[in-house]
Write an enzyme that holds these catalytic residues in place. Structure first.
Site, PDB file in Angstrom:
ATOM      1  N   LYS A 147       0.808  -1.224   0.000  1.00  0.00           N
ATOM      2  CA  LYS A 147       0.000   0.000   0.000  1.00  0.00           C
ATOM      3  C   LYS A 147       0.838   1.270   0.000  1.00  0.00           C
ATOM      4  O   LYS A 147       0.425   2.300  -0.515  1.00  0.00           O
ATOM      5  CB  LYS A 147      -0.959  -0.001   1.189  1.00  0.00           C
ATOM      6  CG  LYS A 147      -2.076  -1.028   1.020  1.00  0.00           C
ATOM      7  CD  LYS A 147      -3.226  -0.737   1.942  1.00  0.00           C
ATOM      8  CE  LYS A 147      -4.411  -1.631   1.615  1.00  0.00           C
ATOM      9  NZ  LYS A 147      -4.177  -3.034   2.049  1.00  0.00           N
TER      10      LYS A 147
ATOM     11  N   GLU B 208      -9.442   7.300   3.699  1.00  0.00           N
ATOM     12  CA  GLU B 208     -10.318   6.463   4.505  1.00  0.00           C
ATOM     13  C   GLU B 208      -9.604   5.128   4.698  1.00  0.00           C
ATOM     14  O   GLU B 208      -8.741   4.753   3.909  1.00  0.00           O
ATOM     15  CB  GLU B 208     -11.674   6.280   3.817  1.00  0.00           C
ATOM     16  CG  GLU B 208     -11.771   5.108   2.879  1.00  0.00           C
ATOM     17  CD  GLU B 208     -10.804   5.166   1.723  1.00  0.00           C
ATOM     18  OE1 GLU B 208     -10.233   4.108   1.426  1.00  0.00           O
ATOM     19  OE2 GLU B 208     -10.578   6.230   1.118  1.00  0.00           O
TER      20      GLU B 208
ATOM     21  N   SER C  47       1.949  -9.763  -0.869  1.00  0.00           N
ATOM     22  CA  SER C  47       1.580  -8.352  -0.754  1.00  0.00           C
ATOM     23  C   SER C  47       1.965  -7.703   0.564  1.00  0.00           C
ATOM     24  O   SER C  47       2.145  -6.486   0.627  1.00  0.00           O
ATOM     25  CB  SER C  47       0.074  -8.194  -0.981  1.00  0.00           C
ATOM     26  OG  SER C  47      -0.656  -9.024  -0.101  1.00  0.00           O
TER      27      SER C  47
HETATM   28  C1  LIG Z   1      -4.978  -4.070   1.773  1.00  0.00           C
HETATM   29  C2  LIG Z   1      -4.218  -5.317   1.492  1.00  0.00           C
HETATM   30  C3  LIG Z   1      -4.577  -6.190   0.445  1.00  0.00           C
HETATM   31  C4  LIG Z   1      -5.806  -5.976  -0.387  1.00  0.00           C
HETATM   32  O1  LIG Z   1      -5.828  -4.832  -1.146  1.00  0.00           O
HETATM   33  P1  LIG Z   1      -5.637  -4.838  -2.730  1.00  0.00           P
HETATM   34  O2  LIG Z   1      -5.998  -3.469  -3.115  1.00  0.00           O
HETATM   35  O3  LIG Z   1      -6.535  -5.893  -3.302  1.00  0.00           O
HETATM   36  O4  LIG Z   1      -4.211  -5.169  -2.989  1.00  0.00           O
HETATM   37  C5  LIG Z   1      -3.796  -7.294   0.193  1.00  0.00           C
HETATM   38  N1  LIG Z   1      -2.699  -7.571   0.952  1.00  0.00           N
HETATM   39  C6  LIG Z   1      -2.321  -6.770   1.965  1.00  0.00           C
HETATM   40  C7  LIG Z   1      -1.115  -7.140   2.759  1.00  0.00           C
HETATM   41  C8  LIG Z   1      -3.062  -5.623   2.275  1.00  0.00           C
HETATM   42  O5  LIG Z   1      -2.684  -4.835   3.298  1.00  0.00           O
END
Ligand SMILES: *Cc1c(COP(=O)(O)O)cnc(C)c1O
Length: 414
Positions: free
Chosen positions: A107, A129, A395
């Site tokens: 993010k 938000e 992610s």
């Molecule tokens: C917020 C988040 C997601 C989901 O958000 P996307 O916009 O679909 O990427 C996935 N993995 C992590 C670690 C997150 O913090």
């Protein structure tokens, strides 16, 4: 709002995707996307669009962005050969390590880019938000770094559930505004943030956290997150001599997945697989898998696939992972699914948690529960397709998930 499905000219849409024409001038990805907003928001979105056209690919802007990404966020992130998972799954598994970024997830790539853009546009403050709190923390951190006042709207219920992230945002200098209206969670927080933005669209910049919302947000977020796929593509070529057979990522709103997929979409030989939160079942209200189980409709300014009932009422979602718990999905994913370029499947809570435990045990990496959906989907693919080379977008890291893991995985280990 529920609408009839639009008939699709798949060959043309696919040819357009392969030549990278989306979004079009109206902010559409095929039939998806666009701007479904009140008149009061149109000037603000037009201004944002003009700023995007002027700055997002400007060489000075990109130099500043890449300097922040390299020296503050920690890019490029490594590509790790997952030896233990490779052996167990009968595949060659590679992990793109967004868990190693500053603040612990992808993010931050988006937040730092948008806060820089806010500064270029002459905004005096940034608002955001947040649901689970991760986007709020990333935006608060980027604002602190770049000297921007930051206000984060967060549902009262979410503030209770995610107390440590509220503390982190405050330490990073943000004002956290509890949202007591509507569902007191993410959807009501978006409405509050939009209200704030409309009241001063020139002085305020609204930093949206995923590849959703009205145009140009899905485009901005895709462009800023594509650094993941660009790096991973180059690293795969350099470290393994060829592209992967498949790239895999989890999908909430879809920002980390589109960031990994976008630079690979034109590589016909690379399969793409997105994994949504399958929760506890396939019924409405039992999951957060908008692509797998959703129907077309409008939510928060964009036309995409949604989890709604036959009257177009948005339904509560369910998932063990707070970051995937959203009833909509970015419009570009809706297009990529409709034309068959990307496949999307659901992974249930138990399989995601099992994959998390396996990754911890054999790789020494604690992934976020969100990311563990991608691991579980990759494992399923590996078992059905022996000996393939798999690139997984990891992610984020799972430290934030310890309270949930205490109640689930760790209970089983006791
Ligand atoms: C917020 C988040 C997601 C989901 O958000 P996307 O916009 O679909 O990427 C996935 N993995 C992590 C670690 C997150 O913090």
């Amino acid at each position: 709002m529920r609408t009839q499905p639009v008939p699709l000219d798949t060959p043309t849409l696919l040819a357009n995707v392969m030549s990278d024409v989306y979004p079009d001038a109206r902010g559409r990805f095929g039939p998806f996307g666009g701007r479904y907003v009140p008149e009061t928001l149109v000037p603000a979105l037009d201004r944002l669009q003009a700023g995007v056209d002027r700055y997002l690919h400007d060489s000075d802007f990109l130099a500043e962005l890449h300097s922040e990404l390299d020296t503050w966020v920690g890019r490029p992130t490594p590509l790790t050969h997952a030896r233990g998972l490779s052996q167990r799954w009968g595949a060659q598994v590679w992990l793109k390590r967004e868990d190693l970024t500053h603040t612990g997830a992808h993010k931050i790539n988006n937040s730092v880019g948008q806060v820089l853009l806010a500064r270029k546009l002459g905004a005096k403050r940034v608002i955001a938000e947040t649901g689970a709190g991760q986007h709020g923390v990333a935006t608060a951190a980027a604002c602190a770094r770049l000297g921007m006042p930051c206000t984060v709207y967060m549902g009262e219920i979410d503030m209770e559930r995610q107390a440590p992230n509220v503390g982190r945002m405050k330490l990073l200098g943000a004002t956290v505004v509890p949202v007591t209206s509507g569902d007191k969670t993410l959807r009501a927080s978006v409405d509050e943030a939009l209200r704030d933005w409309v009241s001063d669209p020139n002085g305020t910049y609204y930093c949206l956290g995923s590849a959703v919302g009205p145009h140009p947000y899905p485009y901005i977020v895709r462009e800023l997150q594509s650094v993941i796929g660009r790096e991973a593509r180059e690293q795969m070529l350099k470290m393994t001599g060829s592209l992967p057979d498949i790239a895999v990522a989890c999908v909430g709103g879809g920002s980390n997945a589109i960031g990994l997929f976008h630079p690979l979409v034109k590589d016909r030989g690379v399969k793409l697989l997105g994994l949504e939160a399958g929760g506890i079942g396939t019924g409405l209200g039992e999951n957060a898998a908008s692509l797998a189980y959703g129907t077309p409709g409008v939510l928060q300014g964009t036309y995409s696939l949604l989890l709604q009932d036959e009257n177009g009422q948005i339904r509560e979602t369910q998932s063990v992972s707070a970051g995937l718990d959203y009833p909509g999905v970015g419009p570009e994913h809706a297009l990529l699914m409709s034309i068959g370029r990307v496949k999307y499947e659901a992974v249930n809570d138990d399989d995601a948690l099992a994959a998390l435990a396996e990754c911890c045990a054999v790789e020494g990496i604690l992934p976020a529960i969100e990311s563990s959906h991608a691991l579980a989907g990759a494992k399923r693919f590996a078992h059905a397709n022996r000996g393939t080379k798999i690139l997984i977008g990891l992610s984020g890291r799972g430290d934030k998930d310890m309270p949930t893991l205490q109640r689930t995985v760790l209970k089983g280990l006791a």
